[in-house]
Design an enzyme around this catalytic site. Structure first.
Site, PDB file in Angstrom:
ATOM      1  N   THR A  53     102.875 -81.473 112.533  1.00  0.00           N
ATOM      2  CA  THR A  53     103.177 -80.047 112.500  1.00  0.00           C
ATOM      3  C   THR A  53     103.053 -79.466 113.898  1.00  0.00           C
ATOM      4  O   THR A  53     102.041 -79.670 114.564  1.00  0.00           O
ATOM      5  CB  THR A  53     102.199 -79.358 111.523  1.00  0.00           C
ATOM      6  N   HIS A 109     104.725 -85.771 100.606  1.00  0.00           N
ATOM      7  CA  HIS A 109     103.402 -85.538 101.201  1.00  0.00           C
ATOM      8  C   HIS A 109     102.401 -85.267 100.075  1.00  0.00           C
ATOM      9  O   HIS A 109     102.359 -84.172  99.523  1.00  0.00           O
ATOM     10  CB  HIS A 109     103.503 -84.332 102.133  1.00  0.00           C
ATOM     11  N   ASN A 133      96.110 -85.022 102.480  1.00  0.00           N
ATOM     12  CA  ASN A 133      95.512 -83.956 103.284  1.00  0.00           C
ATOM     13  C   ASN A 133      95.229 -82.652 102.548  1.00  0.00           C
ATOM     14  O   ASN A 133      95.251 -81.570 103.139  1.00  0.00           O
ATOM     15  CB  ASN A 133      96.377 -83.686 104.533  1.00  0.00           C
ATOM     16  N   TYR A 150      96.875 -80.912 100.279  1.00  0.00           N
ATOM     17  CA  TYR A 150      97.952 -79.988  99.907  1.00  0.00           C
ATOM     18  C   TYR A 150      98.267 -80.094  98.412  1.00  0.00           C
ATOM     19  O   TYR A 150      97.546 -80.767  97.670  1.00  0.00           O
ATOM     20  CB  TYR A 150      99.170 -80.216 100.814  1.00  0.00           C
ATOM     21  N   ASN A 187      91.008 -80.092 104.524  1.00  0.00           N
ATOM     22  CA  ASN A 187      91.356 -78.973 103.653  1.00  0.00           C
ATOM     23  C   ASN A 187      90.543 -78.887 102.363  1.00  0.00           C
ATOM     24  O   ASN A 187      91.076 -78.574 101.296  1.00  0.00           O
ATOM     25  CB  ASN A 187      92.867 -79.009 103.337  1.00  0.00           C
TER      26      ASN A 187
HETATM   27  C1  LIG Z   1      99.020 -81.625 115.775  1.00  0.00           C
HETATM   28  C2  LIG Z   1      98.933 -82.387 114.474  1.00  0.00           C
HETATM   29  C3  LIG Z   1      99.790 -82.060 113.442  1.00  0.00           C
HETATM   30  C4  LIG Z   1      99.761 -82.792 112.239  1.00  0.00           C
HETATM   31  N1  LIG Z   1     100.675 -82.493 111.258  1.00  0.00           N
HETATM   32  C5  LIG Z   1     100.754 -83.283 110.149  1.00  0.00           C
HETATM   33  C6  LIG Z   1     101.789 -83.085 109.196  1.00  0.00           C
HETATM   34  O1  LIG Z   1     102.650 -82.222 109.347  1.00  0.00           O
HETATM   35  N2  LIG Z   1     101.795 -83.897 108.107  1.00  0.00           N
HETATM   36  C7  LIG Z   1     100.857 -84.875 107.922  1.00  0.00           C
HETATM   37  O2  LIG Z   1     100.918 -85.589 106.914  1.00  0.00           O
HETATM   38  N3  LIG Z   1      99.898 -85.097 108.831  1.00  0.00           N
HETATM   39  C8  LIG Z   1      99.823 -84.343 109.946  1.00  0.00           C
HETATM   40  N4  LIG Z   1      98.884 -84.604 110.897  1.00  0.00           N
HETATM   41  C9  LIG Z   1      98.079 -85.829 110.796  1.00  0.00           C
HETATM   42  C10 LIG Z   1      98.780 -86.952 111.576  1.00  0.00           C
HETATM   43  O3  LIG Z   1      99.991 -87.337 110.942  1.00  0.00           O
HETATM   44  C11 LIG Z   1      97.877 -88.200 111.665  1.00  0.00           C
HETATM   45  O4  LIG Z   1      97.454 -88.534 110.371  1.00  0.00           O
HETATM   46  C12 LIG Z   1      96.670 -87.958 112.556  1.00  0.00           C
HETATM   47  O5  LIG Z   1      97.031 -87.339 113.778  1.00  0.00           O
HETATM   48  C13 LIG Z   1      95.954 -89.274 112.844  1.00  0.00           C
HETATM   49  O6  LIG Z   1      96.795 -90.140 113.589  1.00  0.00           O
HETATM   50  P1  LIG Z   1      96.561 -90.347 115.180  1.00  0.00           P
HETATM   51  O7  LIG Z   1      95.114 -90.799 115.317  1.00  0.00           O
HETATM   52  O8  LIG Z   1      97.527 -91.413 115.565  1.00  0.00           O
HETATM   53  O9  LIG Z   1      96.796 -89.033 115.851  1.00  0.00           O
HETATM   54  C14 LIG Z   1      98.849 -83.858 112.075  1.00  0.00           C
HETATM   55  C15 LIG Z   1      97.965 -84.159 113.123  1.00  0.00           C
HETATM   56  C16 LIG Z   1      98.004 -83.445 114.319  1.00  0.00           C
HETATM   57  C17 LIG Z   1      97.073 -83.835 115.438  1.00  0.00           C
END
Ligand SMILES: Cc1cc2nc3c(=O)[nH]c(=O)nc-3n(C[C@H](O)[C@H](O)[C@H](O)COP(=O)(O)O)c2cc1C
Length: 368
Positions: free
Chosen positions: A28, A177, A180, A182, A237
């Protein structure tokens, strides 16, 4: 020389051939217009990242009631479809593939973000002890209404319409989805689902809504272009369950029987470090899944490569590393230094921290 070779062995995932196992996680970025239409800058942002084995888009609301944060995109109006088509065309022209993440936030919302200032919808009328981001900055989530059967039927129709819109917009597939905290997670987990009808109580009942969502999107997309994201550790959440292992074992077995393209598991959410018990739980749950498994959460090139080599994952999604490194697969391949993500520009803003992270444009940068 290729480093972490396991990340670069091509693989089939459902109907898709992926050229590598370095996938972009859904992220996001809160940079759409107020009406949920992606802005033009989403085109270069996603195109820059087209070397990912597969891109998952940022979570994208299926309807106006599915929105929970300021300036997130939707996939239910003509303008949204037209804008997303430019994104998918750009990714495809650059040789990439992209799945849309279909999102309904449920109770993780605020009335000011919803039509006519309405209350958010959820399984039960239980407020999440969580915050969301509105025009006034961070605010406590509003108390939701428990969905009536009519609202459940309406929401299923919205999922179907969104899935159809995603096809019109040229996506290669969809991710439902269910992670998290939702809406779909709110139905699954008993901390947020206190219903006493066919959608609450037993695990079978709590899974019903997710199954019905998969049924309606399945009218548009074949299972080999559909996947689901789960987060059994409940780290985001204010989501909770009294027996997550039994619940998610049942969910994964149900998903397994549907022969979906993949299961995408959040093994660690940013800010939460899984302990040994958490990791063991993820291990046990993963073994119930017989299909393509996508791991996520805190991976680096080496740990991702190890997971693929040992057979614990088929591919890995990277979130924060992909924000900061549009050419992440190539950096992993040659063992290059990574750009650091700037958390101040994750959510909202302009091109800064979005499309301006540098590619490796100088040989000196290629040395770790
Ligand atoms: C800025 C940001 C936005 C995210 N938006 C989403 C999202 O839209 N949908 C989702 O399922 N997870 C979202 N997440 C979780 C990420 O998909 C991912 O699970 C999380 O960053 C862990 O992976 P990483 O360690 O590689 O960053 C978001 C995480 C971050 C940091």
């Amino acid at each position: 020389m290729t480093q972490n070779a396991a990340l670069f062995s091509p693989v089939q995932m459902g109907a898709l051939d992926l050229p590598n196992r370095v996938l972009m996680a859904p992220l996001t970025r809160n940079r759409a217009q107020g009406d949920g239409t992606p802005k033009a800058m989403a085109v270069p942002y996603y195109r820059q990242r087209a070397s990912a084995g597969l891109i998952f888009t940022e979570a994208t609301q299926i309807s106006a009631m599915g929105k929970g944060y300021l300036d997130t995109p939707g996939i239910y109006t003509e303008a949204q479809v037209t804008a997303w088509k430019k994104v998918t065309d750009a990714i495809h022209a650059a040789g990439g593939r992209v799945f849309l993440q279909l999102w309904h936030v449920g109770r993780i919302s605020h009335s000011s973000l919803l039509p006519d200032g309405r209350a958010p919808l959820s399984a039960s009328a239980i407020r999440a002890d969580a915050q969301t981001f509105t025009a006034n900055g961070f605010e406590d989530c509003s108390t939701p209404d428990a969905m009536t059967e009519v609202q459940i039927t309406q929401t299923l129709a919205e999922y179907r319409h969104a899935a159809k819109s995603a096809k019109e917009a040229g996506f290669d597939g969809i991710e439902v989805h269910a992670a998290n905290g939702y809406l779909l997670d709110q139905f699954l987990q008993d901390g947020s689902n206190h219903r006493d009808d066919a959608y609450g109580g037993s695990i079978e009942n709590r899974m019903r809504f997710l199954q019905e969502v998969l049924d309606v999107v399945g009218e548009i997309w074949s299972p080999d272009r559909t996947g689901v994201r789960l987060s059994p550790l409940g780290q985001a959440n204010d989501i909770s369950d009294t027996d997550p292992e039994t619940l998610f074992a049942a969910v994964i077995e149900m998903l397994d029987s549907r022969k979906l393209a993949y299961l995408h598991m959040v093994e660690a959410f940013p800010g939460s470090t899984p302990n040994d018990d958490d990791s063991a739980l993820i291990d046990r749950l993963r073994q119930l899944w017989s299909g393509f498994y996508i791991a996520n959460g805190g991976y680096e090139a080496q740990s991702a490569s190890d997971a693929i080599t040992s057979g614990t994952a088929d591919a890995v999604t990277f979130g924060r590393p992909f924000i900061a490194n549009p050419d992440l697969p190539e950096r992993f391949r040659i063992g290059a230094k990574l750009n650091e993500p700037d958390a101040d520009t994750f959510y909202g803003g302009d091109e800064t921290g979005y499309t301006d992270y540098p590619f490796m444009d100088h040989p000196a940068d290629k040395v770790a």
